[in-house]
Design a protein around this motif. Structure first.
Motif, PDB file in Angstrom:
ATOM      1  N   PHE A  49     -17.723   1.965  12.824  1.00 55.70           N
ATOM      2  CA  PHE A  49     -16.689   1.550  13.760  1.00 55.70           C
ATOM      3  C   PHE A  49     -17.396   0.969  14.979  1.00 55.70           C
ATOM      4  O   PHE A  49     -18.105   1.669  15.696  1.00 55.70           O
ATOM      5  CB  PHE A  49     -15.783   2.715  14.178  1.00 55.70           C
ATOM      6  CG  PHE A  49     -14.749   2.314  15.200  1.00 55.70           C
ATOM      7  CD1 PHE A  49     -13.707   1.465  14.846  1.00 55.70           C
ATOM      8  CD2 PHE A  49     -14.843   2.750  16.506  1.00 55.70           C
ATOM      9  CE1 PHE A  49     -12.766   1.069  15.779  1.00 55.70           C
ATOM     10  CE2 PHE A  49     -13.906   2.358  17.457  1.00 55.70           C
ATOM     11  CZ  PHE A  49     -12.869   1.525  17.092  1.00 55.70           C
ATOM     12  N   ASN A  50     -17.260  -0.343  15.161  1.00 55.52           N
ATOM     13  CA  ASN A  50     -17.886  -1.057  16.287  1.00 55.52           C
ATOM     14  C   ASN A  50     -19.388  -0.786  16.378  1.00 55.52           C
ATOM     15  O   ASN A  50     -19.889  -0.329  17.398  1.00 55.52           O
ATOM     16  CB  ASN A  50     -17.177  -0.720  17.602  1.00 55.52           C
ATOM     17  CG  ASN A  50     -15.788  -1.311  17.664  1.00 55.52           C
ATOM     18  OD1 ASN A  50     -15.455  -2.244  16.926  1.00 55.52           O
ATOM     19  ND2 ASN A  50     -14.955  -0.766  18.523  1.00 55.52           N
ATOM     20  N   GLU A  51     -20.091  -1.103  15.294  1.00 53.39           N
ATOM     21  CA  GLU A  51     -21.538  -0.876  15.222  1.00 53.39           C
ATOM     22  C   GLU A  51     -22.335  -2.187  15.209  1.00 53.39           C
ATOM     23  O   GLU A  51     -23.440  -2.226  14.681  1.00 53.39           O
ATOM     24  CB  GLU A  51     -21.885  -0.065  13.965  1.00 53.39           C
ATOM     25  CG  GLU A  51     -21.257   1.296  13.885  1.00 53.39           C
ATOM     26  CD  GLU A  51     -21.881   2.328  14.802  1.00 53.39           C
ATOM     27  OE1 GLU A  51     -22.858   2.016  15.515  1.00 53.39           O
ATOM     28  OE2 GLU A  51     -21.377   3.459  14.817  1.00 53.39           O
ATOM     29  N   GLU A  52     -21.775  -3.256  15.805  1.00 54.36           N
ATOM     30  CA  GLU A  52     -22.462  -4.544  15.738  1.00 54.36           C
ATOM     31  C   GLU A  52     -23.871  -4.500  16.336  1.00 54.36           C
ATOM     32  O   GLU A  52     -24.749  -5.236  15.906  1.00 54.36           O
ATOM     33  CB  GLU A  52     -21.639  -5.645  16.417  1.00 54.36           C
ATOM     34  CG  GLU A  52     -21.633  -5.583  17.923  1.00 54.36           C
ATOM     35  CD  GLU A  52     -20.858  -6.716  18.578  1.00 54.36           C
ATOM     36  OE1 GLU A  52     -20.377  -7.623  17.879  1.00 54.36           O
ATOM     37  OE2 GLU A  52     -20.731  -6.684  19.806  1.00 54.36           O
ATOM     38  N   LYS A  53     -24.114  -3.616  17.278  1.00 53.03           N
ATOM     39  CA  LYS A  53     -25.431  -3.563  17.929  1.00 53.03           C
ATOM     40  C   LYS A  53     -26.469  -2.809  17.107  1.00 53.03           C
ATOM     41  O   LYS A  53     -27.664  -2.989  17.326  1.00 53.03           O
ATOM     42  CB  LYS A  53     -25.302  -2.927  19.306  1.00 53.03           C
ATOM     43  CG  LYS A  53     -24.521  -3.787  20.273  1.00 53.03           C
ATOM     44  CD  LYS A  53     -24.421  -3.171  21.636  1.00 53.03           C
ATOM     45  CE  LYS A  53     -23.706  -4.153  22.552  1.00 53.03           C
ATOM     46  NZ  LYS A  53     -22.909  -3.524  23.552  1.00 53.03           N
ATOM     47  N   VAL A 108     -20.743  -1.184   3.314  1.00 52.57           N
ATOM     48  CA  VAL A 108     -20.345  -0.902   4.694  1.00 52.57           C
ATOM     49  C   VAL A 108     -18.835  -0.692   4.697  1.00 52.57           C
ATOM     50  O   VAL A 108     -18.085  -1.540   4.208  1.00 52.57           O
ATOM     51  CB  VAL A 108     -20.758  -2.048   5.646  1.00 52.57           C
ATOM     52  CG1 VAL A 108     -20.139  -1.864   7.024  1.00 52.57           C
ATOM     53  CG2 VAL A 108     -22.281  -2.131   5.737  1.00 52.57           C
ATOM     54  N   ILE A 109     -18.416   0.441   5.221  1.00 53.10           N
ATOM     55  CA  ILE A 109     -16.991   0.724   5.346  1.00 53.10           C
ATOM     56  C   ILE A 109     -16.628   0.474   6.805  1.00 53.10           C
ATOM     57  O   ILE A 109     -17.024   1.233   7.689  1.00 53.10           O
ATOM     58  CB  ILE A 109     -16.636   2.175   4.943  1.00 53.10           C
ATOM     59  CG1 ILE A 109     -17.068   2.459   3.496  1.00 53.10           C
ATOM     60  CG2 ILE A 109     -15.135   2.408   5.081  1.00 53.10           C
ATOM     61  CD1 ILE A 109     -18.427   3.080   3.397  1.00 53.10           C
ATOM     62  N   ASP A 110     -15.916  -0.608   7.044  1.00 52.87           N
ATOM     63  CA  ASP A 110     -15.533  -0.970   8.403  1.00 52.87           C
ATOM     64  C   ASP A 110     -14.194  -0.318   8.735  1.00 52.87           C
ATOM     65  O   ASP A 110     -13.179  -0.639   8.133  1.00 52.87           O
ATOM     66  CB  ASP A 110     -15.431  -2.487   8.556  1.00 52.87           C
ATOM     67  CG  ASP A 110     -14.998  -2.842   9.954  1.00 52.87           C
ATOM     68  OD1 ASP A 110     -15.752  -2.553  10.900  1.00 52.87           O
ATOM     69  OD2 ASP A 110     -13.876  -3.364  10.100  1.00 52.87           O
ATOM     70  N   ASP A 111     -14.221   0.564   9.700  1.00 50.57           N
ATOM     71  CA  ASP A 111     -13.028   1.336  10.053  1.00 50.57           C
ATOM     72  C   ASP A 111     -12.247   0.666  11.183  1.00 50.57           C
ATOM     73  O   ASP A 111     -12.021   1.250  12.236  1.00 50.57           O
ATOM     74  CB  ASP A 111     -13.425   2.764  10.435  1.00 50.57           C
ATOM     75  CG  ASP A 111     -12.231   3.693  10.516  1.00 50.57           C
ATOM     76  OD1 ASP A 111     -11.212   3.408   9.851  1.00 50.57           O
ATOM     77  OD2 ASP A 111     -12.310   4.701  11.253  1.00 50.57           O
ATOM     78  N   GLY A 112     -11.850  -0.571  10.947  1.00 51.64           N
ATOM     79  CA  GLY A 112     -11.028  -1.281  11.927  1.00 51.64           C
ATOM     80  C   GLY A 112     -11.786  -1.736  13.157  1.00 51.64           C
ATOM     81  O   GLY A 112     -11.220  -1.792  14.255  1.00 51.64           O
ATOM     82  N   SER A 113     -13.043  -2.084  13.000  1.00 55.50           N
ATOM     83  CA  SER A 113     -13.846  -2.527  14.141  1.00 55.50           C
ATOM     84  C   SER A 113     -13.220  -3.726  14.834  1.00 55.50           C
ATOM     85  O   SER A 113     -12.625  -4.594  14.187  1.00 55.50           O
ATOM     86  CB  SER A 113     -15.266  -2.894  13.700  1.00 55.50           C
ATOM     87  OG  SER A 113     -15.959  -1.770  13.230  1.00 55.50           O
ATOM     88  N   THR A 170     -18.992  -6.223  13.722  1.00 61.91           N
ATOM     89  CA  THR A 170     -19.669  -5.362  12.750  1.00 61.91           C
ATOM     90  C   THR A 170     -19.723  -6.003  11.369  1.00 61.91           C
ATOM     91  O   THR A 170     -20.785  -6.052  10.739  1.00 61.91           O
ATOM     92  CB  THR A 170     -18.985  -3.983  12.669  1.00 61.91           C
ATOM     93  OG1 THR A 170     -19.114  -3.325  13.932  1.00 61.91           O
ATOM     94  CG2 THR A 170     -19.594  -3.111  11.580  1.00 61.91           C
ATOM     95  N   ILE A 171     -18.604  -6.504  10.875  1.00 62.63           N
ATOM     96  CA  ILE A 171     -18.560  -7.078   9.526  1.00 62.63           C
ATOM     97  C   ILE A 171     -19.470  -8.299   9.427  1.00 62.63           C
ATOM     98  O   ILE A 171     -20.238  -8.432   8.474  1.00 62.63           O
ATOM     99  CB  ILE A 171     -17.120  -7.443   9.125  1.00 62.63           C
ATOM    100  CG1 ILE A 171     -16.287  -6.179   8.947  1.00 62.63           C
ATOM    101  CG2 ILE A 171     -17.092  -8.271   7.847  1.00 62.63           C
ATOM    102  CD1 ILE A 171     -14.819  -6.440   8.652  1.00 62.63           C
ATOM    103  N   LYS A 172     -19.396  -9.187  10.386  1.00 64.59           N
ATOM    104  CA  LYS A 172     -20.218 -10.403  10.375  1.00 64.59           C
ATOM    105  C   LYS A 172     -21.703 -10.048  10.345  1.00 64.59           C
ATOM    106  O   LYS A 172     -22.458 -10.573   9.531  1.00 64.59           O
ATOM    107  CB  LYS A 172     -19.890 -11.246  11.607  1.00 64.59           C
ATOM    108  CG  LYS A 172     -20.693 -12.524  11.727  1.00 64.59           C
ATOM    109  CD  LYS A 172     -20.273 -13.277  12.994  1.00 64.59           C
ATOM    110  CE  LYS A 172     -20.997 -14.578  13.150  1.00 64.59           C
ATOM    111  NZ  LYS A 172     -22.360 -14.444  13.637  1.00 64.59           N
ATOM    112  N   GLY A 204     -24.002   4.268  10.702  1.00 63.60           N
ATOM    113  CA  GLY A 204     -24.253   2.895  11.092  1.00 63.60           C
ATOM    114  C   GLY A 204     -25.053   2.738  12.367  1.00 63.60           C
ATOM    115  O   GLY A 204     -25.418   1.635  12.742  1.00 63.60           O
ATOM    116  N   ASP A 205     -25.339   3.853  13.041  1.00 66.15           N
ATOM    117  CA  ASP A 205     -26.069   3.755  14.308  1.00 66.15           C
ATOM    118  C   ASP A 205     -27.570   3.987  14.146  1.00 66.15           C
ATOM    119  O   ASP A 205     -28.285   4.121  15.127  1.00 66.15           O
ATOM    120  CB  ASP A 205     -25.494   4.729  15.337  1.00 66.15           C
ATOM    121  CG  ASP A 205     -25.594   6.180  14.909  1.00 66.15           C
ATOM    122  OD1 ASP A 205     -26.180   6.470  13.837  1.00 66.15           O
ATOM    123  OD2 ASP A 205     -25.076   7.042  15.647  1.00 66.15           O
TER     124      ASP A 205
END
Length: 189
Positions: A14-18, A41-46, A50-52, A95-96
């Motif tokens: 969740f919001n792990e783009e960094k 990767v399970i994207d929890d509504g980021s 994150t997905i990109k 994801g961190d």
């Protein structure tokens, strides 16, 4: 287990783009005894990229939640996806990039040797600098309590760095919407 061992590494995010890029780059490309490794990767509504970043950094699959459903639901979405894809072993990590990805080899080793169906990592609580003394104390007390209820020897009950055989993963039922860690240990125990 089949003669060709398929490992799926699932990463709830969740919001792990960094951090997702460094997490994916750290994952071993080969593990002895494993024939193929797939990253989910399970994207929890980021609401960030994150997905990109995950796609650009080598994720094989993206499971997308339209809305943030919480860690427990993301974990189970990943488990369900990996089982549908015929995984033999499923590793769950964060994801961190908080876990040492090379230790994935240690996680799968007892499973490959038929010594375990589930392997749970353990963080060295005393070495985690951003955890307060109180949080470390609660973690130790909580893990001791979970060991008593589950009849297991799990040292770090809230650690998300875990490996499951597909058969063990199929037995999991998570009802909590916040976390899966303690509930699954008690079920497995």
């Amino acid at each position: 287990m089949s003669s060709t061992i398929k490992l799926f590494i699932q990463i709830p995010c969740f919001n792990e783009e960094k951090t997702i890029k460094s997490t994916l780059e750290a994952i071993p490309k080969k593990i002895e005894g494993i024939d193929s490794i797939s990253i989910v990767v399970i994207d929890d509504g980021s609401t960030d990229s994150t997905i990109k970043v995950a796609k650009e950094s080598g994720a094989d699959y993206i499971v997308k939640h339209k809305f943030n459903l919480g860690l427990a639901r993301s974990f189970m979405s990943g488990i369900e996806f990996c089982i549908k894809k015929k995984a033999d072993i499923i590793i769950n990590t964060d994801g961190d990039n908080q876990y040492f990805a090379e230790d994935m080899k240690k996680l799968v080793h007892p499973i490959l040797n038929d010594n375990a169906d589930v392997v749970i990592g353990a963080r060295s609580m005393d070495e985690i600098k951003h955890f307060s003394y109180f949080k470390k104390l609660l973690q130790k007390i909580g893990s001791w309590t979970v060991r008593q209820f589950s009849s297991t020897k799990v040292l770090d009950a809230t650690c998300g760095f875990r490996a499951y055989t597909a058969e063990a993963a199929k037995t999991l039922n998570v009802f909590n919407t916040y976390t899966y860690t303690i509930e699954t240990i008690i079920q497995l125990g």
